[in-house]
Design an enzyme around this catalytic site. Structure first.
Site, PDB file in Angstrom:
ATOM      1  N   SER A   1      -0.435  -6.791 -35.233  1.00 33.35           N
ATOM      2  CA  SER A   1      -1.817  -6.333 -35.095  1.00 33.35           C
ATOM      3  C   SER A   1      -2.440  -6.063 -36.459  1.00 33.35           C
ATOM      4  CB  SER A   1      -1.883  -5.066 -34.256  1.00 33.35           C
ATOM      5  OG  SER A   1      -1.407  -5.299 -32.954  1.00 33.35           O
TER       6      SER A   1
HETATM    7  N1  SAH Z   1       2.752  -4.008 -31.692  1.00 30.96           N
HETATM    8  C1  SAH Z   1       2.966  -5.347 -32.168  1.00 30.96           C
HETATM    9  C2  SAH Z   1       1.906  -6.278 -31.624  1.00 30.96           C
HETATM   10  C3  SAH Z   1       2.491  -7.576 -31.269  1.00 30.96           C
HETATM   11  S1  SAH Z   1       1.412  -8.650 -30.347  1.00 30.96           S
HETATM   12  C4  SAH Z   1       3.020  -5.392 -33.686  1.00 30.96           C
HETATM   13  O1  SAH Z   1       2.557  -4.452 -34.336  1.00 30.96           O
HETATM   14  O2  SAH Z   1       3.532  -6.356 -34.237  1.00 30.96           O
HETATM   15  C5  SAH Z   1       1.750  -8.163 -28.689  1.00 30.96           C
HETATM   16  C6  SAH Z   1       3.180  -8.269 -28.231  1.00 30.96           C
HETATM   17  O3  SAH Z   1       3.190  -7.922 -26.839  1.00 30.96           O
HETATM   18  C7  SAH Z   1       3.805  -9.647 -28.331  1.00 30.96           C
HETATM   19  O4  SAH Z   1       5.010  -9.549 -29.039  1.00 30.96           O
HETATM   20  C8  SAH Z   1       4.029 -10.047 -26.869  1.00 30.96           C
HETATM   21  O5  SAH Z   1       5.186 -10.855 -26.674  1.00 30.96           O
HETATM   22  C9  SAH Z   1       4.170  -8.699 -26.198  1.00 30.96           C
HETATM   23  N2  SAH Z   1       3.890  -8.671 -24.765  1.00 30.96           N
HETATM   24  C10 SAH Z   1       2.925  -9.314 -24.052  1.00 30.96           C
HETATM   25  N3  SAH Z   1       3.006  -9.020 -22.756  1.00 30.96           N
HETATM   26  C11 SAH Z   1       4.044  -8.143 -22.604  1.00 30.96           C
HETATM   27  C12 SAH Z   1       4.657  -7.480 -21.499  1.00 30.96           C
HETATM   28  N4  SAH Z   1       4.223  -7.660 -20.247  1.00 30.96           N
HETATM   29  N5  SAH Z   1       5.698  -6.674 -21.736  1.00 30.96           N
HETATM   30  C13 SAH Z   1       6.191  -6.479 -22.987  1.00 30.96           C
HETATM   31  N6  SAH Z   1       5.670  -7.087 -24.079  1.00 30.96           N
HETATM   32  C14 SAH Z   1       4.617  -7.908 -23.899  1.00 30.96           C
END
Ligand code: SAH
Length: 227
Positions: free
Chosen positions: A77
């Site tokens: 993010s």
């Molecule tokens: N907090 C992370 C953001 C990553 S982007 C950071 O700072 O890097 C969002 C993430 O959510 C991705 O890795 C994606 O695979 C995950 N995601 C999407 N849907 C999800 C779900 N239902 N359960 C768990 N993770 C999920």
């Protein structure tokens, strides 16, 4: 027979240089300029080397206020988004926080630095597996990593004081509201068609909820099931 070349993994060198620290200070000014005021959140971001959570190719640009790819079609993010969500969550020391979407573990680390007991779920196996090499695993013993579908939460570990979703949810996941303690809060972006709206849901003592609406953001989608 020709001898087979041995596969030697290249070791990543982690160094937090003066230059990185300087870039981080500048990022803090950018975040303040965009309206982030919570000193604890700013201090946490100032103390965590974001470039450790990215491929070394991003070393020089890791402190730009941008999202970057982390593999599997996912992104770390944008720092402003991390700061805004964390500020809304009002995390206090020792609170139990459920994070959906571990991704790069950067947001996870911000929560851990604030002293929360962090339970973080990732649905993509390859990203989940990276926690085995978590650089800060001996520093933050207050983080537990889970492979699973965030829509289901972690009923056996709840109730949680706070829930943070870091992917755009198609709706407010009812099981996560259930796992929130009365008085608890959930921060999440919800897909409302053309835009992703940041919401803060507060669960009242009688189990009903109130909703506060903030501005729009850009997130990857929250998907069902594991991958
Ligand atoms: N907090 C992370 C953001 C990553 S982007 C950071 O700072 O890097 C969002 C993430 O959510 C991705 O890795 C994606 O695979 C995950 N995601 C999407 N849907 C999800 C779900 N239902 N359960 C768990 N993770 C999920």
């Amino acid at each position: 027979m020709p001898s087979q070349a041995k596969f030697v993994p290249i070791m990543r060198i982690y160094a937090d240089t003066h230059q990185h620290k300087g870039m981080r200070k500048q990022l803090i000014d950018v975040l303040k300029g965009k309206g982030i005021t919570d000193e604890d959140v700013l201090e946490a971001i100032n103390s965590i080397p974001r470039h450790f959570f990215l491929d070394s190719a991003f070393d020089r640009i890791a402190y730009e206020d941008r999202a970057f790819p982390i593999g599997e079609g996912q992104t770390i993010s944008q720092p402003y988004t991390v700061a805004f969500q964390t500020q809304l969550l009002q995390v206090k020391r020792f609170e139990k926080v459920l994070e959906i979407g571990t991704g790069s573990m950067y947001q996870t680390t911000v929560l851990a630095e604030l002293g929360a007991k962090v339970f973080t779920i990732e649905r993509q196996k390859k990203l989940y597996d990276q926690h085995k090499n978590y650089y800060f695993k001996s520093k933050y013993l207050n983080v537990k990593f889970f492979y699973g579908d965030g829509f289901k939460g972690l009923p056996t570990y709840g109730p949680f004081d706070k829930v943070l979703i870091t992917a755009a949810a198609p709706f407010i996941p009812p099981l996560l509201i259930e796992q929130l303690r009365p008085g608890g809060m959930m921060v999440l972006p919800v897909d409302e068609g053309n835009e992703q709206r940041m919401l803060r849901i507060t669960k009242l003592q009688d189990g009903t909820t109130t909703e506060e609406r903030f501005h729009n953001f850009n997130f990857v989608p929250m998907l069902t099931g594991k991958s």
